[in-house]
Design an enzyme around this catalytic site. Structure first.
Site, PDB file in Angstrom:
ATOM      1  N   ASN A 169       0.827  -1.205   0.000  1.00  0.00           N
ATOM      2  CA  ASN A 169       0.000   0.000   0.000  1.00  0.00           C
ATOM      3  C   ASN A 169       0.862   1.255   0.000  1.00  0.00           C
ATOM      4  OD1 ASN A 169      -2.343  -1.520   0.138  1.00  0.00           O
ATOM      5  ND2 ASN A 169      -2.744  -1.083   2.287  1.00  0.00           N
ATOM      6  N   TYR A 207     -12.425  -9.834  -2.091  1.00  0.00           N
ATOM      7  CA  TYR A 207     -13.062  -8.510  -2.037  1.00  0.00           C
ATOM      8  C   TYR A 207     -14.530  -8.684  -1.671  1.00  0.00           C
ATOM      9  CZ  TYR A 207      -9.194  -6.032  -4.389  1.00  0.00           C
ATOM     10  OH  TYR A 207      -7.999  -5.461  -4.709  1.00  0.00           O
ATOM     11  N   HIS A 230     -15.610   3.262 -15.096  1.00  0.00           N
ATOM     12  CA  HIS A 230     -15.378   2.499 -13.870  1.00  0.00           C
ATOM     13  C   HIS A 230     -16.588   1.677 -13.466  1.00  0.00           C
ATOM     14  CE1 HIS A 230     -14.573   2.164  -9.388  1.00  0.00           C
ATOM     15  NE2 HIS A 230     -13.432   1.762  -9.894  1.00  0.00           N
ATOM     16  N   ARG A 284     -13.891   2.391   4.416  1.00  0.00           N
ATOM     17  CA  ARG A 284     -12.703   1.568   4.575  1.00  0.00           C
ATOM     18  C   ARG A 284     -11.435   2.409   4.661  1.00  0.00           C
ATOM     19  NH1 ARG A 284     -11.864  -0.826  -0.303  1.00  0.00           N
ATOM     20  NH2 ARG A 284      -9.857   0.082  -0.751  1.00  0.00           N
TER      21      ARG A 284
END
Length: 729
Positions: free
Chosen positions: A78, A504, A471, A600
């Site tokens: 990350n 996910y 998207h 999140r």
């Protein structure tokens, strides 16, 4: 799971779920004299707070130790991406003199300084968690990481043979002298800086050696060891102790490990007259040579070597990160190959959605029969992607009654059955349209490859609208039934990726509703042609209508609260930084609307502040699965409006992407969404709470020290039980 990876980029979505677009421009004028100027949390510091929450999972001794090691790797990966995109974008704008507005009114240089300070603190803490907690606990479980100095003579001899046969032939030491300029250091590669002395002339030379990325990062020390007892040595440690083989006749004086992070942001100037794929391929070549924006070094590096690296790489002292070895703990991802289920989360097998299970009405599990009976709300990974979305598209490809398939592809896996289904459909004579988003960050090359493969098979491949990323997650199947055409649709919150669907958390709607089918038909026509459609019935679509539609509903809740009518807002998303949406929520809170935000990652909204947001609660849940679904729920005076879709509340999603939310209408689906929020916001659920001062506090135990409920575990139990009940029927 917050983020994971395998041999490709497909499991790397972020966090950080792709929360790193170079998104610096605010969408609308944000001045509101009724609201305080300091009403936003800093976006970059909020993201670092998110990654701290990931680190806190690695620190939790109640979690299985291999999962904690995986969270260490996730944190490292990350942070790499954060530097490659966000920090690089800030630095580039400063150097080029571009304006860099921030949502807290601070100078860009001050933002970079704060990022550096906080990132330094977190990386030191990250290294300490590995050295002081995870590594000892792995050793206690039989997985030991050793150094060369700790090995006996017999083991060293065996490793010398391995080095000579498997490593030495691929190493390429590069000298630095007047005849050999300082070499290019590729981004995210591990390197050894080496100083050697010629014993005949006493002249000291510098060399750089890249640690090969195609070799195992952690080398097994012993042959034929059991899966319960394993010893590993880092590849760089093994190489460093054989430098004499690389520099025969020279005296090795010093060697240290370093790592460079480069600007890997891609900027495409879209021109309708230019081939987008060719333009993107050129830019991907430039990405490899982006300027350095972080230099990580081991804490034993001598000043002479450090000065050389700083000078040659042209980095500032602020961009140097001195850390304990080993660097790049993202290498811990490789531990996923170790067969130790006792050191991992218990295995979970997704169930088939109840409505898609074989029954007396649907003996062969026909997806179209199931969808035609009622809308189906899917919840992955608790419910199987393979037996729902994948089966939907595979059956569509094989069904002779299906005339056309239209689908968006943002990220998909390298061996995707979704892509194969589209190819099969085209080869069987069906009309197939695939809208491939080739600008999906870090998946650009993979998507170019798939686009070309689809075109060769006869699929109509398009790349969306100039200046916008597509998207939204949409699939539309047109099927002939009894002389009429019927639409079968899927609208999801996550990518059409069978691999990430296992880790996910996402929602998806399968529906045969004719209105949704007509909405998708119009939207696909707009994306593939020149249609300009402004009216949708069950969809909210960005960039034209999504922000406006949500603000309108937020304002309705505020008016209802002021009138004493039932009101309430519940939103689940990955990130929220859009000032217009945040300000609308502040005004709704001031009007008395109870608001729950379940986020999140990044949160630019302040919660629980008297006079501003005292009616807003913000929670964050992280765990074995990456919370990825987006939900927008409004009480609407007792007639709830609930939407799911692909959009976060960020400028890029609302202004520079094609996004779509679909409204849920089935009463049982509204109840299911409400129960998700009830569980997430329950004080008995383990979560992080955003405090009024902007800090995140973990609530994982009760006043007696007992662990609070893990929401993801509870959902696994509930949905698996639901599936078993369905099977018995």
């Amino acid at each position: 799971m917050i983020k994971a990876m395998d041999e490709s980029n497909e499991l790397q979505d972020t966090v950080i779920g792709g929360d790193f677009d170079d998104d610096f421009e605010p969408a609308f004028e944000r001045d509101d004299p009724a609201l305080p100027d300091d009403r936003y949390l800093d976006r970059e510091m909020s993201w670092l707070a998110f990654n701290q929450r990931v680190l806190e999972l690695a620190e939790d001794p109640r979690l299985p130790v291999l999962e904690r090691a995986n969270f260490l790797a996730i944190f490292a990966s990350n942070l790499d991406e954060f530097f490659m995109v966000r920090v690089a974008g800030l630095k580039r704008r400063i150097l080029t003199g571009l304006a860099v507005p921030t949502n807290v009114g601070r100078a860009p240089a001050e933002v970079l300084s704060d990022i550096s300070r906080r990132a330094h603190e977190l990386q030191v803490r990250h290294a300490a968690v590995y050295q002081e907690s995870v590594r000892p606990d792995l050793a206690a479980a039989g997985l030991t990481f050793v150094t060369w100095d700790s090995l006996d003579a017999e083991t060293r001899a065996r490793l010398r043979d391995y080095f000579s046969l498997q490593i030495f032939p691929v190493l390429m030491p590069l000298a630095v002298d007047p005849a050999h300029p300082f070499p290019y250091i590729s981004g995210l590669s591990l390197n050894l800086s080496i100083r050697v002395r010629n014993p005949k002339t006493s002249k000291v030379e510098f060399a750089r050696l890249k640690v090969p990325q195609m070799l195992p990062r952690f080398v097994a020390v012993d042959d034929g060891e059991s899966s319960e007892q394993k010893r590993f040595i880092t590849l760089e440690d093994l190489i460093a102790n054989h430098l004499g083989d690389l520099f025969p006749g020279m005296e090795v004086l010093e060697h240290h490990v370093f790592r460079v992070t480069r600007n890997e942001d891609v900027e495409i100037e879209e021109d309708e007259s230019e081939n987008l794929i060719k333009a993107l391929e050129k830019e991907l070549l430039r990405r490899r040579f982006g300027p350095p924006i972080r230099l990580e070094i081991t804490d034993d590096m001598d000043p002479l070597t450090l000065d050389l690296l700083v000078r040659e790489l042209d980095v500032t002292d602020q961009e140097v990160y001195r850390l304990p070895a080993p660097l790049d703990l993202g290498g811990l991802f490789s531990l996923a190959k170790i067969d130790r289920p006792d050191l991992r989360y218990p295995k979970h097998v997704p169930t088939t959605a109840l409505q898609l299970m074989p029954s007396e009405h649907n003996a062969e599990g026909d997806v179209f029969t199931s969808i035609s009976r009622s809308d189906i709300l899917l919840h992955h990974p608790y419910e199987s992607f393979a037996t729902s979305v994948q089966a939907f598209l595979e059956q569509a490809a094989a069904d002779p009654h299906v005339l056309a398939i239209k689908q968006t592809l943002y990220r998909t896996s390298g061996d995707s059955p979704i892509v194969e289904a589209l190819i099969d459909a085209a080869e069987s004579g069906k009309q197939v349209l695939a809208l491939v988003e080739i600008k999906a960050r870090f998946d650009e090359q993979a998507n170019i490859t798939w686009a070309r493969k689809l075109e060769k098979a006869g699929v109509h491949v398009v790349y969306g609208l100039v200046g916008l990323k597509t998207h939204c997650k949409l699939a539309l199947v047109v099927r002939q039934e009894k002389g009429t055409l019927r639409h079968y649709s899927h609208i999801g919150t996550g990518n059409y990726n069978p691999k990430t669907s296992r880790i996910y958390e996402d929602l998806g709607l399968l529906t045969a509703d004719d209105q949704v089918g007509k909405d998708l038909t119009r939207l696909f026509n707009e994306l593939s042609g020149y249609a300009i459609e402004k009216k949708f019935k069950r969809l909210l679509v960005a960039p034209l209508h999504l922000r406006r539609g949500l603000v309108k509903r937020i304002e309705t809740e505020a008016r209802n609260a002021e009138a004493g009518l039932p009101s309430g807002i519940r939103i689940k998303l990955n990130s929220i930084v859009d000032e217009v949406i945040i300000d609308a929520l502040y005004r709704a809170s001031q009007a008395g609307v109870p608001i729950d935000i379940w986020v999140r990652g990044i949160c630019g909204l302040k919660a629980g502040q008297p006079g501003l947001s005292e009616n807003i609660r913000v929670r964050s849940i992280l765990g074995r699965y990456l919370e990825h679904s987006r939900i927008f729920s409004f009480v609407n005076n007792g007639e709830p409006e609930v939407f799911i879709g692909s959009a976060d509340m960020m400028h890029r999603n609302l202004d520079r992407r094609v996004e779509a939310l679909v409204r849920l209408t089935a009463p049982e689906h509204l109840v299911e969404i409400a129960s998700l929020f009830d569980r997430a916001m329950d004080e008995r659920t383990s979560s992080w709470w955003l405090d009024p001062d902007g800090t995140w506090t973990r609530h994982s135990v009760d006043e007696n020290g007992n662990s609070l409920d893990d929401m993801q575990d509870k959902l696994m139990q509930i949905i698996s039980q639901r599936g078993r009940v369905g099977t018995r029927r």
